[in-house]
Design a protein around this motif. Sequence first.
Motif, short mmCIF file in Angstrom:
data_model
loop_
_atom_site.label_atom_id
_atom_site.label_comp_id
_atom_site.label_asym_id
_atom_site.label_seq_id
_atom_site.Cartn_x
_atom_site.Cartn_y
_atom_site.Cartn_z
N ALA A 315 0.84 -1.21 0.00
CA ALA A 315 0.00 0.00 0.00
C ALA A 315 0.86 1.25 0.00
O ALA A 315 1.90 1.30 0.68
CB ALA A 315 -0.92 0.00 1.22
N THR A 316 0.43 2.24 -0.75
CA THR A 316 0.99 3.58 -0.68
C THR A 316 -0.07 4.50 -0.09
O THR A 316 -1.22 4.52 -0.56
CB THR A 316 1.41 4.09 -2.06
N PHE A 317 0.30 5.25 0.95
CA PHE A 317 -0.61 6.15 1.64
C PHE A 317 -0.25 7.59 1.28
O PHE A 317 0.87 8.04 1.54
CB PHE A 317 -0.51 5.96 3.15
N SER A 318 -1.21 8.31 0.71
CA SER A 318 -1.03 9.73 0.39
C SER A 318 -1.89 10.53 1.36
O SER A 318 -3.11 10.62 1.22
CB SER A 318 -1.47 10.01 -1.06
N VAL A 319 -1.25 11.10 2.38
CA VAL A 319 -1.94 11.77 3.47
C VAL A 319 -2.20 13.22 3.09
O VAL A 319 -1.27 13.94 2.71
CB VAL A 319 -1.11 11.69 4.76
N LEU A 320 -3.46 13.65 3.22
CA LEU A 320 -3.85 14.99 2.77
C LEU A 320 -4.06 15.95 3.93
O LEU A 320 -4.25 15.55 5.08
CB LEU A 320 -5.14 14.91 1.95
N ASN A 370 -3.84 2.01 -3.33
CA ASN A 370 -3.59 3.44 -3.30
C ASN A 370 -4.57 4.07 -2.32
O ASN A 370 -5.74 4.29 -2.64
CB ASN A 370 -3.74 4.04 -4.69
N VAL A 371 -4.08 4.33 -1.12
CA VAL A 371 -4.92 4.72 0.00
C VAL A 371 -4.69 6.20 0.31
O VAL A 371 -3.54 6.65 0.39
CB VAL A 371 -4.63 3.86 1.24
N VAL A 372 -5.78 6.94 0.50
CA VAL A 372 -5.71 8.38 0.76
C VAL A 372 -6.33 8.68 2.12
O VAL A 372 -7.55 8.84 2.23
CB VAL A 372 -6.41 9.18 -0.35
N PRO A 373 -5.52 8.72 3.19
CA PRO A 373 -6.03 9.15 4.49
C PRO A 373 -6.24 10.66 4.49
O PRO A 373 -5.34 11.42 4.17
CB PRO A 373 -4.92 8.73 5.47
N GLN A 374 -7.45 11.10 4.84
CA GLN A 374 -7.76 12.52 4.83
C GLN A 374 -8.88 12.78 5.83
O GLN A 374 -9.33 11.87 6.52
CB GLN A 374 -8.10 12.98 3.41
N GLN A 375 -9.39 14.00 5.86
CA GLN A 375 -10.20 14.41 6.99
C GLN A 375 -11.71 14.30 6.77
O GLN A 375 -12.44 13.89 7.68
CB GLN A 375 -9.89 15.88 7.34
N ILE A 376 -12.21 14.72 5.64
CA ILE A 376 -13.63 15.08 5.54
C ILE A 376 -14.36 14.24 4.50
O ILE A 376 -13.76 13.69 3.58
CB ILE A 376 -13.77 16.58 5.22
N ASP A 416 -5.59 1.94 -9.89
CA ASP A 416 -6.27 0.77 -9.33
C ASP A 416 -6.38 0.86 -7.81
O ASP A 416 -5.57 1.50 -7.14
CB ASP A 416 -5.50 -0.51 -9.68
N ASN A 417 -7.40 0.18 -7.30
CA ASN A 417 -7.54 -0.04 -5.85
C ASN A 417 -7.42 1.27 -5.07
O ASN A 417 -6.62 1.40 -4.14
CB ASN A 417 -6.50 -1.04 -5.37
N PHE A 418 -8.26 2.23 -5.45
CA PHE A 418 -8.27 3.56 -4.84
C PHE A 418 -9.20 3.53 -3.62
O PHE A 418 -10.38 3.20 -3.74
CB PHE A 418 -8.75 4.58 -5.88
N VAL A 419 -8.65 3.86 -2.46
CA VAL A 419 -9.41 3.82 -1.21
C VAL A 419 -9.19 5.12 -0.45
O VAL A 419 -8.04 5.54 -0.25
CB VAL A 419 -8.98 2.63 -0.32
N VAL A 420 -10.27 5.75 -0.02
CA VAL A 420 -10.22 6.98 0.75
C VAL A 420 -10.59 6.66 2.20
O VAL A 420 -11.57 5.95 2.45
CB VAL A 420 -11.17 8.04 0.18
N LEU A 421 -9.80 7.18 3.15
CA LEU A 421 -10.09 7.06 4.58
C LEU A 421 -10.50 8.41 5.11
O LEU A 421 -9.83 9.42 4.85
CB LEU A 421 -8.86 6.55 5.33
N THR A 422 -11.57 8.45 5.91
CA THR A 422 -12.18 9.72 6.30
C THR A 422 -12.57 9.69 7.77
O THR A 422 -12.90 8.64 8.32
CB THR A 422 -13.45 9.97 5.45
N GLY A 423 -12.54 10.87 8.40
CA GLY A 423 -13.02 11.05 9.77
C GLY A 423 -14.12 12.08 9.83
O GLY A 423 -15.05 12.07 9.01
N ASP A 424 -14.09 12.97 10.81
CA ASP A 424 -14.85 14.22 10.88
C ASP A 424 -16.30 14.10 11.32
O ASP A 424 -16.76 14.90 12.14
CB ASP A 424 -14.79 14.95 9.54
N VAL A 425 -17.10 13.15 10.82
CA VAL A 425 -18.56 13.28 10.92
C VAL A 425 -19.17 12.51 12.08
O VAL A 425 -20.40 12.46 12.22
CB VAL A 425 -19.24 12.87 9.59
N HIS A 426 -18.36 11.89 12.94
CA HIS A 426 -18.82 11.28 14.19
C HIS A 426 -19.79 10.12 13.98
O HIS A 426 -20.65 9.85 14.83
CB HIS A 426 -19.48 12.33 15.11
N SER A 427 -19.68 9.44 12.87
CA SER A 427 -20.47 8.25 12.60
C SER A 427 -19.75 7.43 11.55
O SER A 427 -18.89 7.93 10.82
CB SER A 427 -21.90 8.60 12.13
N ASN A 428 -20.08 6.16 11.49
CA ASN A 428 -19.46 5.24 10.53
C ASN A 428 -20.26 5.21 9.23
O ASN A 428 -21.50 5.14 9.26
CB ASN A 428 -19.42 3.82 11.10
#
Length: 531
Positions: A315-320, A370-376, A416-428
């Motif tokens: 995995a490659t993580f591109s942190v925003l 290709n994983v993108v950890p980000q906020q919103i 390929d295999n583009f995945v976004v990770l998100t927080g912020d909204v207080h629910s899953n």
Amino acid sequence: MTPPRVSSPKSVNRRGFLGLAGAAGAGAVLLGAGVAPGAAAMPSRRLTDPFQLGVASGDPLPDSVLLWTRLAPKPLDYDGGMPGRPVAVQWEIALDERFTKVVQRGTETAVPEEAHTVHADVRGLRPHHEYYYRFRVGDEISPAARTRTAPAPGTAPAVDFAFASCSNWEMGYFTAYRHMAEERPDVVFHLGDYLYEYAAGVNGDVRTHIGNEMNTLDEYRQRHAQYKTDADLQLVHSVAPFIVTWDDHETDNNYADLSPENRDPAQGNDTTANFAARRKAAYQAYWEHMPLRRFRKPVDTHLPLYRRFEFGATATFSVLDSRQYRTDQPYGDRWQVSGPDQWDPKATILGDEQHAWLERSLSRSRSAWNVVPQQIYFANWDQVAGNDDGGYNDGWDGYRVSRDRVLGYVEERGIDNFVVLTGDVHSNWTNDLRRDFERPETPLLGSEFVCTSITSNGDGTASTDPGQLVWDENPHTKYYSNRRGYVHCHVSKDRYVADYRVVDYVTRPDAPLRTDRSFAIESGVPGVQPL
């Protein structure tokens, strides 16, 4: 005011958890006595436990990891109870938890201008390897802790990681962090709202913030220190390296670049210059208290936080960073208001430089995922019936040209295999991603996993149904729940599995953990599948 009672780090036996019993006592003769050039020796009087804010590691590379601590014998004082001069801090890192196989030692200088924090960048380590580390000042030795380096390029081990967001001190106990620590992940991604800026009593009464809403450097430092006294937060930091990015509450709710939430003179927000001073203080305190390398230390109001991590061929993580460079939100940041301003081509959530960097990161990736950890919230979030597609204007809905640029690049370049990770909204939430969310017949390009909060919004509810309107207007949405917790991910070259870990309450301590739902993505097959 009289400081409220805070969680004692002694309430969790970290050495027992890590199997480090006796390590500190045995280590006194192992740590060298050298003093860094220009550093003052520790004063002859003995400080009372200068490591009350714990230790941490972060930003793991195949050959390196960053080690952090802050000296603070009186952690809730503005200066941490430290003398106003430099202090030499020794560190060592070993292959074993008893420090019989020390591989490196060094000395850093903790200075009052940086709140006596330490950012030791240890190089020359083995890839994908477990290490143990600790610090010493005078006769005082810190708790020992575990960290792990990233896999080497070209290798493809499975990677276990967790991601979390939104830990509000006043709304509950950080029990989820303790459960996360028990899983001993390879790395933890924290996606923002690590702390909250509000004054005491504004958000809840489970625990109480100290002081007014943060505005000055002293106030931001004090609030960071208060959060760092939490035993469960210290525990998870002592078990795994963190890769952090911020959202808004580390500075000011819903700010955008140099635009504050509101022009409140009481908070120093009445002019752009005054808010810039507030942001400068917030950024300085954030860098001081996070396991970030020294070259990321902020200059004035700028802290370069977006960055890339390769975990081998897995995995490659591109942190925003979606706060520092964005234009102001459309429609006064009002919820579910839509219109042409959401499609303003001049509006940006990342800024041109970060957008271009993300494209380069995705195009250069040789990893399976290709994983993108980000906020919103990244996917469309429509809660308005009919043709009006609503939107969450503090999320990517408010910056639709920016989102289309990202998804257009993924589609046109065949990422390929583009995945976004998100927080912020207080629910899953779990979402599949399309370039046009209003046309479910268009190709799937990736998926988004949205984690709930650690404590924000309190216990939540047992509901797993956001309402029929949400399902009708958002066919790309596959899952919702309103409990607190985090997401644990197990990623191999062939498969990505996300487990939504939840606790049913945070207003009382010691909630048990359960897995609410699990989803998988098969490599080369866009879209999530329930397990």
